[in-house]
Design an enzyme around this catalytic site. Structure first.
Site, mmCIF file in Angstrom:
data_model
loop_
_atom_site.group_PDB
_atom_site.id
_atom_site.type_symbol
_atom_site.label_atom_id
_atom_site.label_comp_id
_atom_site.label_asym_id
_atom_site.label_seq_id
_atom_site.Cartn_x
_atom_site.Cartn_y
_atom_site.Cartn_z
ATOM 1 N N HIS A 97 44.477 65.021 64.133
ATOM 2 C CA HIS A 97 43.619 64.005 64.306
ATOM 3 C C HIS A 97 43.014 63.632 65.579
ATOM 4 O O HIS A 97 43.728 64.002 66.596
ATOM 5 C CB HIS A 97 44.327 62.652 63.812
ATOM 6 C CG HIS A 97 44.679 62.684 62.294
ATOM 7 N ND1 HIS A 97 45.491 63.687 61.617
ATOM 8 C CD2 HIS A 97 44.290 61.826 61.480
ATOM 9 C CE1 HIS A 97 45.477 63.390 60.428
ATOM 10 N NE2 HIS A 97 44.847 62.232 60.241
ATOM 11 N N LYS A 151 44.392 49.387 58.266
ATOM 12 C CA LYS A 151 42.900 48.911 58.276
ATOM 13 C C LYS A 151 42.610 48.031 57.125
ATOM 14 O O LYS A 151 41.577 47.028 57.221
ATOM 15 C CB LYS A 151 41.882 50.322 58.320
ATOM 16 C CG LYS A 151 40.659 49.840 58.746
ATOM 17 C CD LYS A 151 39.660 51.233 58.795
ATOM 18 C CE LYS A 151 39.514 52.016 57.604
ATOM 19 N NZ LYS A 151 38.397 51.468 56.656
#
EC number: 4.1.1.31
Length: 931
Positions: A158, A593
């Site tokens: 990532h 999120k």
């Protein structure tokens, strides 16, 4: 600058314990060397400007001094972009060097504890084993635990690791020199030489570009990931296994017992994670497997070569076994000097067979087959055959008075073969469920036009998929035309099947479905695996099919989904063929999120409880895979606490956990740190499994309170992020999200599609952006509102009740502890400067004031519950570490804001963008877990 820049460290540490003096000394030393380097390379003007900016930044941050703000603005606005770049580099390298000194100090303190014979510390294997012994757990029970255990950190690529490998190599050199200085009792001449080496290393670091000129490819990321095997894993995984075996042997009376299975497995997504990354192709997967294989084969060749030089035993001086004699005779080595040295002869033969194996592997890469090598040596068919030859040496040494030799390098190589085989890393495949759906729909439509799979409801899809799973007829045909996406997906899966055929099932043991929502998502992947022979129509699977539940809604539904899935005979057969085990992955990033920090943590906890109950009912063993990031906003925080905070039954001896971005290098780029972090994972898994009885289940009223807090926090978070008019504009203006996309820190796009919608943004850049502007909003927003509402409804005992939750419940305590750290790294003063980037003054004021109020509420609530007067009061070491970073972290933020203004006003140049990218690097280094 050389002394003044680091004076703040001395001031903050005044009166501190002597044990931290070496840290202060190292920081001053590195600061002095860097200061001298800046003066020599860039001149006195840059040297003095750095210090002026630092002092002004301190006044602004510490005293909220408006005059300091104006002075700072004037200083920064007067700088040319070229000068700004040099200032940024100076402050960035302070961060990097401070990190090195801090890591070195951690190692120093651990060694000091060991030398002093102190009680083992939490998180160490010694502590876990001592606790187990105190609880009456003997060697037999420990062996049973390790026989069934799986502990697997999984490296992912990532894009939050912003350092170049070249920079990391220089930093490792500096760390090694500091370590040598610590251990070596140097003469004056040696001390001067050490100082000169450090100066050379710092100068090289200064003259090494911090940023990549080109965007990383997937194979660049593969190479970066392989570095950690060289640094840590190839040596430390076998070492840890051997240490555990020695402990058990001691408990069992001193004689070596049976070897432990290789329960510690290093996994990887790098090269196999296709979710949103179009650059992961069949060719990339094939090359990834090849590079992994080549790296471990090179390691074996090196180690066997060293054994050839070490095991020079003469047969006239020591007896050898018949098997060893036969192995030596087959070596083909006719050198007269080796005739009397059977171990060397045997090892030369093993070395030659390894070389023949490598040659055969490379021939197979080119589509050729190869028998014996030119010298007549046959390649090893698999790692087990190589291990069998090593075992012959081991048994002979053990049986003939040379046990101490057997227990050296030879033992470690044998355990390395158990752990890494001929494949090195267990690689996961991952793809989005939407892609699987489109691929299956295409296959079905081409095989039977009019199927119209897309239009079917969930029940109809399940019926079609169940029928196809047990149908031996393949769907795919070389005579039919498919979409490019379908061809690509099948090619990837065929490549995985090829890897299985060559290197065994452990090379690619897992296939993960991201955005898993329902039964059909699981069956679709199983059907695609059947197309390439990894799943059979008779119900056998060579690979684990793993759902990844990510959003709040999916976490809430995962229990019922898995309940029904495990009841399907077609799918249950696949699970049974994999030993009756089913892995489930839980996503920390997207759930955060989606619903905020508090709700994400709680829904993950509840999902685990639901899954534990479902799997117990179906008599299937559950293994959880935790998709945690580096930052608290993505599930980060101390691994030891996180594992021990799991609900009862969630671990049961097995756990997989992602290691992402900058966290990989901070944990595993140094072998000593790497060993400690591997111990933490093993220790926490052992304690949470064998000592589970010590962890009382939370009181029902705690669960009810957490549900209430979660709902309120969820509403507050969603209200700000998804329901506030103009919030998207505020986010894109007040953070570096746009500029992050230009930084060459990963192969994967930052957004799933070209839109400014928060929903489409990946969780990683979302969190990374909030970290850069020092708000860390995903790690705390909604908590203050939730606590205030809870206490308002219980004015008499609300806080006291929450305090008891904090004391008695590890989950709640860990949640708050992580938030404590996040809030301490945040800075409203710095964040207010980023708010200035929002052109709409009304929007800026409306949203920033709301964020500010919630921030203050979160701190007030947190301190009240934890019984602290200030943040991190209970963790003074971390508090000191974070405070020591502000003097060189804050200026980077201020410079970043000024450069963003220039860049966005169209007055920016390449120097401006380069400066912004450098600040991103420096701020990330200062925060350490920013993404």
């Amino acid at each position: 600058m050389t002394s003044a820049v680091w004076a703040v460290v001395s001031e903050q540490e005044a009166g501190g314990p002597d044990k931290d003096q070496p840290l202060r000394d190292d920081i001053r030393l590195l600061g002095r060397i860097l200061g001298d380097t800046v003066r020599e390379q860039e001149g006195d003007a840059i040297y003095e400007l750095v210090e002026t900016i630092r002092q002004t930044s301190i006044r602004f941050h510490r005293d909220a001094d408006e005059a300091a703000r104006q002075e700072l603005n004037a200083l920064l606005e007067s700088m040319t972009p070229e000068v700004a770049v040099q200032i940024i580099r100076a402050f960035s390298y302070f961060s990097h060097l401070a990190n090195i000194a801090e890591d070195q100090h951690h190692s120093r303190r651990n060694r000091a504890h060991a030398v002093a014979g102190s009680a083992p510390r939490p998180g160490t294997l010694a502590n876990a084993l001592a606790r187990a012994e105190k609880a009456g757990i003997g060697a037999a029970e420990l062996r049973a635990f390790f026989d069934a255990a799986l502990v697997s950190p999984v490296l992912t690529a990532h894009p939050t690791e912003v350092r170049r490998k070249s920079t990391m190599n220089r930093e490792m050199e500096i760390a090694d020199l500091l370590d040598l200085k610590e251990r070596l009792q140097a003469t004056p001449q040696e001390a001067r030489e050490q100082d000169e080496k450090l100066r050379r290393a710092v100068l090289t670091l200064w003259q090494t570009a911090l940023l990549r000129k080109f965007k990383l490819t997937v194979l660049d990321e593969v190479q970066n990931g392989l570095s950690y095997y060289d640094y840590t894993f190839l040596a430390e995984v076998p070492r840890l296994l051997c240490a555990l075996e020695d402990h058990l042997a001691e408990q069992e009376g001193g004689e070596p017992g049976a070897e432990l299975p290789p329960f510690l497995r290093i996994g990887s997504w790098i090269g196999g994670d296709r979710d949103g990354n179009p650059f992961v192709t069949a060719d990339v997967l094939r090359e990834t497997v090849r590079q992994h294989r080549d790296r471990v084969m090179a390691f074996y060749l090196e180690q066997v070569g060293l054994l050839v030089t070490e095991l020079s035993l003469a047969k006239r001086l020591v007896a050898v076994s018949e098997d060893l004699t036969a192995l030596a005779e087959r070596s083909g080595d006719r050198a007269p000097e080796h005739r009397e040295e059977p171990y060397r002869l045997a090892l030369v033969g093993i070395h030659n067979r390894l070389k023949a194996t490598v040659a055969a592997q490379k021939a197979a890469d080119d589509g050729k087959t190869m028998g014996a090598a030119e010298d007549g040596h046959l390649p090893y068919p698999d790692a087990a055959a190589f291990r069998a030859d090593l075992d012959i040496l081991y048994r002979s040494l053990m049986a003939n008075g040379s046990a101490i030799l057997a227990r050296g390098r030879l033992r470690h190589v044998r355990r390395a073969v158990d752990s890494f085989g001929f494949h090195l890393a267990s690689l996961d495949l991952r793809q989005n469920s939407d892609v699987h759906e489109r691929t299956v729909a295409d296959l079905l439509e081409q095989a039977a036009p009019g199927t119209n799979y897309h239009a079917l409801d969930e029940e109809a899809r399940i019926a079609v998929l169940r029928a196809e799973l047990t149908n031996p007829r393949p769907l795919a045909s070389p005579f039919l035309s498919y979409t490019e996406e379908t061809r690509s997906e099948l090619a990837i899966l065929r490549t995985a099947a090829e890897a299985h055929a060559r290197l065994g099932k452990t090379v690619i043991p897992n296939a993960i479905i991201s955005k898993a929502e329902g039964i059909s998502d699981m069956l679709e992947l199983a059907l695609l695996l059947k197309e390439v022979g990894l799943v059979s129509a008779t119900g056998e699977s060579a690979i684990n099919v793993i759902p990844l539940f990510e959003t709040i809604g999916d976490l809430q539904a995962c229990g019922p989904v898995m309940d029904r899935l495990l009841a399907l005979p077609e799918y249950r057969a696949l699970v049974d063929s994999r030993g009756g085990e089913q892995e489930v992955m839980l996503g920390y990033s997207d759930s955060n999120k989606d619903g905020g920090f508090v709700s994400s943590g709680w829904e993950l906890y509840k999902a685990e409880i639901a899954l534990i109950e479902v799997f117990a009912r179906h008599k299937v063993k559950l293994r959880l895979f935790h998709g945690r990031g580096g930052s608290v906003g993505r599930g980060g925080g101390p691994s030891y606490d996180a594992i021990l905070a799991q609900p009862a039954g969630a671990v049961s001896g097995q756990i997989r956990i992602t290691e992402q971005g900058e966290i990989i290098s901070s944990k595993y780029s140094n072998p000593e740190n790497g060993r400690r972090n591997l111990e933490i994972l093993v220790s926490a898994t052992l304690e949470s499994t064998l000592l589970e009885a010590e962890q009382a289940s939370p009181r029902p009223e705690f669960l009810a309170a957490m549900e209430e807090l979660s709902k309120t926090a969820f509403t507050a978070y969603r209200s700000l992020v998804y329901e506030t008019p103009g919030f998207e504009d505020y986010f894109w203006s007040s953070t570096v999200i746009s500029e992050i996309a230009t930084l060459n820190i990963g192969s994967r796009p930052a957004s799933r599609n070209k839109t400014r919608a928060i929903e489409a943004l990946r969780a990683i850049p979302w969190v990374f952006s909030w970290s850069q502007c020092r708000l860390m909003l995903p790690g705390w927003y909604g908590f203050g509102t939730a606590i205030a509402a809870f206490v308002e409804a219980r004015p008499v005992d609300g806080i006291a009740f929450l305090q008891s939750m904090y004391r008695e419940w590890p989950f709640f305590r860990t949640l708050l502890s992580n938030m404590d750290m996040v809030l301490s790294k945040s800075s409203l003063a710095v964040a207010s400067r980023y708010a200035e980037l929002v052109p709409d003054e009304e929007l800026r004021t409306r949203i920033f004031s709301r964020i500010s109020a919630e921030y203050q509420s979160a701190i007030t609530s947190l301190l009240a519950i934890m019984g602290q007067k200030k943040l991190l009061e209970a963790n003074p070491l971390l508090d000191r570490s974070i405070r020591n970073r502000f003097p060189y972290l804050d200026p980077l933020n201020h410079i970043q804001v000024e450069l963003l203004k220039l860049h966005r006003s169209d007055a920016g140049s390449d120097h401006v963008l380069h400066g912004i990218q450098l600040t991103i690097n420096g701020i990330s280094a200062g925060l350490r877990n920013s993404g």
